[in-house]
Design a protein around this motif. Structure first.
Motif, PDB file in Angstrom:
ATOM      1  N   THR A   2       0.609  -1.285   0.166  1.00  0.00           N
ATOM      2  CA  THR A   2      -0.160  -0.213   0.097  1.00  0.00           C
ATOM      3  C   THR A   2       0.885   1.359  -0.054  1.00  0.00           C
ATOM      4  N   VAL A   3       0.436   1.922  -0.729  1.00  0.00           N
ATOM      5  CA  VAL A   3       1.169   3.657  -0.789  1.00  0.00           C
ATOM      6  C   VAL A   3       0.688   4.218   0.481  1.00  0.00           C
ATOM      7  N   THR A   4       1.551   4.569   1.144  1.00  0.00           N
ATOM      8  CA  THR A   4       1.250   5.115   2.661  1.00  0.00           C
ATOM      9  C   THR A   4       1.699   6.686   2.775  1.00  0.00           C
ATOM     10  N   ALA A   5       2.535   7.202   2.043  1.00  0.00           N
ATOM     11  CA  ALA A   5       2.773   8.615   2.199  1.00  0.00           C
ATOM     12  C   ALA A   5       3.106   9.211   0.990  1.00  0.00           C
ATOM     13  N   THR A   6       2.981  10.422   1.278  1.00  0.00           N
ATOM     14  CA  THR A   6       3.628  11.133   0.179  1.00  0.00           C
ATOM     15  C   THR A   6       4.434  12.409   0.358  1.00  0.00           C
ATOM     16  N   GLU A   7       5.222  12.817  -0.428  1.00  0.00           N
ATOM     17  CA  GLU A   7       6.217  13.919  -0.283  1.00  0.00           C
ATOM     18  C   GLU A   7       6.809  14.368  -1.611  1.00  0.00           C
ATOM     19  N   SER A   8       6.824  15.641  -1.902  1.00  0.00           N
ATOM     20  CA  SER A   8       7.354  16.069  -3.223  1.00  0.00           C
ATOM     21  C   SER A   8       8.914  16.330  -3.095  1.00  0.00           C
ATOM     22  N   PRO A  52      -0.444  -0.658 -10.856  1.00  0.00           N
ATOM     23  CA  PRO A  52      -0.523   0.765 -10.989  1.00  0.00           C
ATOM     24  C   PRO A  52      -1.939   1.296 -10.394  1.00  0.00           C
ATOM     25  N   GLU A  53      -2.743   0.501 -10.540  1.00  0.00           N
ATOM     26  CA  GLU A  53      -3.918   0.952  -9.513  1.00  0.00           C
ATOM     27  C   GLU A  53      -3.733   1.515  -8.029  1.00  0.00           C
ATOM     28  N   GLU A  54      -2.557   1.054  -7.580  1.00  0.00           N
ATOM     29  CA  GLU A  54      -2.236   1.738  -6.257  1.00  0.00           C
ATOM     30  C   GLU A  54      -1.660   2.992  -6.386  1.00  0.00           C
ATOM     31  N   TRP A  55      -1.297   3.379  -7.374  1.00  0.00           N
ATOM     32  CA  TRP A  55      -0.575   4.762  -7.442  1.00  0.00           C
ATOM     33  C   TRP A  55      -0.965   5.470  -8.638  1.00  0.00           C
ATOM     34  N   ILE A  56      -1.524   5.137  -9.588  1.00  0.00           N
ATOM     35  CA  ILE A  56      -1.772   5.779 -11.051  1.00  0.00           C
ATOM     36  C   ILE A  56      -2.377   7.230 -10.909  1.00  0.00           C
ATOM     37  N   HIS A  57      -3.173   7.303  -9.813  1.00  0.00           N
ATOM     38  CA  HIS A  57      -3.893   8.559  -9.528  1.00  0.00           C
ATOM     39  C   HIS A  57      -2.928   9.463  -9.226  1.00  0.00           C
ATOM     40  N   ARG A  58      -1.752   9.146  -8.661  1.00  0.00           N
ATOM     41  CA  ARG A  58      -0.799  10.060  -8.235  1.00  0.00           C
ATOM     42  C   ARG A  58      -0.349  10.926  -9.303  1.00  0.00           C
ATOM     43  N   VAL A  59       0.035   9.962 -10.377  1.00  0.00           N
ATOM     44  CA  VAL A  59       1.145  10.438 -11.403  1.00  0.00           C
ATOM     45  C   VAL A  59       0.688  11.749 -12.297  1.00  0.00           C
ATOM     46  N   ARG A  60       1.647  12.666 -12.473  1.00  0.00           N
ATOM     47  CA  ARG A  60       1.462  13.828 -13.436  1.00  0.00           C
ATOM     48  C   ARG A  60       2.407  13.818 -14.450  1.00  0.00           C
ATOM     49  N   LEU A  61       2.430  14.697 -15.186  1.00  0.00           N
ATOM     50  CA  LEU A  61       3.202  14.775 -16.410  1.00  0.00           C
ATOM     51  C   LEU A  61       3.504  16.268 -16.328  1.00  0.00           C
ATOM     52  N   ASP A  62       4.874  16.541 -16.378  1.00  0.00           N
ATOM     53  CA  ASP A  62       5.220  17.935 -16.556  1.00  0.00           C
ATOM     54  C   ASP A  62       6.432  18.116 -17.617  1.00  0.00           C
ATOM     55  N   PRO A  63       5.916  19.110 -18.431  1.00  0.00           N
ATOM     56  CA  PRO A  63       6.716  19.376 -19.595  1.00  0.00           C
ATOM     57  C   PRO A  63       7.831  20.424 -19.231  1.00  0.00           C
ATOM     58  N   GLN A  64       8.113  20.913 -17.941  1.00  0.00           N
ATOM     59  CA  GLN A  64       9.223  21.369 -17.513  1.00  0.00           C
ATOM     60  C   GLN A  64      10.329  20.546 -16.924  1.00  0.00           C
ATOM     61  N   GLY A  65       9.779  19.367 -16.661  1.00  0.00           N
ATOM     62  CA  GLY A  65      10.902  18.436 -16.355  1.00  0.00           C
ATOM     63  C   GLY A  65      10.225  17.013 -15.417  1.00  0.00           C
ATOM     64  N   ARG A  66      11.071  16.043 -15.337  1.00  0.00           N
ATOM     65  CA  ARG A  66      10.526  14.778 -14.621  1.00  0.00           C
ATOM     66  C   ARG A  66       9.480  15.108 -13.568  1.00  0.00           C
ATOM     67  N   GLU A  78      13.205   3.928   0.848  1.00  0.00           N
ATOM     68  CA  GLU A  78      12.094   4.819   0.281  1.00  0.00           C
ATOM     69  C   GLU A  78      11.822   4.524  -0.968  1.00  0.00           C
ATOM     70  N   ILE A  79      10.614   4.851  -1.622  1.00  0.00           N
ATOM     71  CA  ILE A  79       9.963   4.642  -2.814  1.00  0.00           C
ATOM     72  C   ILE A  79       9.562   5.783  -3.273  1.00  0.00           C
ATOM     73  N   TRP A  80       9.979   6.070  -4.841  1.00  0.00           N
ATOM     74  CA  TRP A  80       9.653   7.038  -5.541  1.00  0.00           C
ATOM     75  C   TRP A  80       8.927   6.861  -6.861  1.00  0.00           C
ATOM     76  N   LEU A  81       7.876   7.539  -7.185  1.00  0.00           N
ATOM     77  CA  LEU A  81       7.448   7.476  -8.765  1.00  0.00           C
ATOM     78  C   LEU A  81       7.953   8.630  -9.521  1.00  0.00           C
ATOM     79  N   ILE A  82       8.320   8.405 -10.777  1.00  0.00           N
ATOM     80  CA  ILE A  82       8.869   9.289 -11.736  1.00  0.00           C
ATOM     81  C   ILE A  82       8.067   9.148 -12.972  1.00  0.00           C
ATOM     82  N   SER A  83       7.539  10.306 -13.281  1.00  0.00           N
ATOM     83  CA  SER A  83       7.121  10.328 -14.938  1.00  0.00           C
ATOM     84  C   SER A  83       7.751  10.946 -15.730  1.00  0.00           C
TER      85      SER A  83
END
Ligand SMILES: [Fe+2]
Length: 179
Positions: A2-8, A52-66, A78-83
């Motif tokens: 389970t994805v438990t926490a978030t931090e940019s 991906p059903e556990e985290w896909i709702h978090r994902v964003r795409l940023d043309p300025q950078g990953r 620690e675990i990170w998602l990167i797009s």
């Protein structure tokens, strides 16, 4: 899991930043065995990438950078998602004393090392020990999403460039305080 926490923040920031401390790697050495050895990190990354059903709702795409988001952190890892949009990349960097793994969940990436590179497609995973240097790129024409696991959590990263002979030249260091 389970994805438990978030931090940019960023574990693999491609933007130029002021140099951080030149501290040695993580406070604790990356384990050579046990639950946080590179093969276990690879399993962890792959397991999350396969769900991906556990985290896909978090994902964003940023043309300025990953785009990136830390979705889990504890004392051990620690675990990170990167797009990645087409053309986005990390540049050459290490992970200090941390071991790590990344799994491509969607799309395709390339992992470049000094003398070679390889495709890492959806469902594939790469793992590495401390002091590993690579440059990860999206050279495809479609977005990509990847899951990254580091143990112990990243505390410092160094950036590198290649000189005219194709040798690594150490650039700035970033510490956890920078992200
Ligand atoms: Fe990396």
């Amino acid at each position: 899991m389970t994805v438990t926490a978030t931090e940019s923040g960023t574990p693999e920031n491609g933007a130029s930043r002021a140099a951080g401390t030149d501290a040695p790697g993580a406070g604790r050495p990356a384990p050579s065995g046990g639950p946080f050895a590179p093969p276990r990190l690879a399993e962890r990354a792959r397991a999350l990438a396969d769900n991906p059903e556990e985290w896909i709702h978090r994902v964003r795409l940023d043309p300025q950078g990953r785009w990136y988001e830390r979705v889990h952190q504890d004392a051990d890892h620690e675990i990170w998602l990167i797009s990645w949009l087409p053309g986005q990349s990390t540049g050459f960097h290490d992970h200090g004393g941390s071991a790590g793994a990344f799994a491509v969940a969607l799309g395709a990436l390339e992992e470049h090392r000094v003398r070679d590179h390889r495709a890492v497609g959806a469902g594939q995973v790469r793992s590495f020990g401390p002091d590993y240097v690579h440059d990860v790129r999206n050279t495809s024409d479609a977005p990509a999403v990847s899951v990254h696991v580091y143990a112990p959590p990243l505390s410092t990263m160094r950036r590198y460039d290649l000189d005219a002979d194709g040798e690594l030249v150490r650039l700035a260091a970033e510490s956890a305080d920078d992200w």
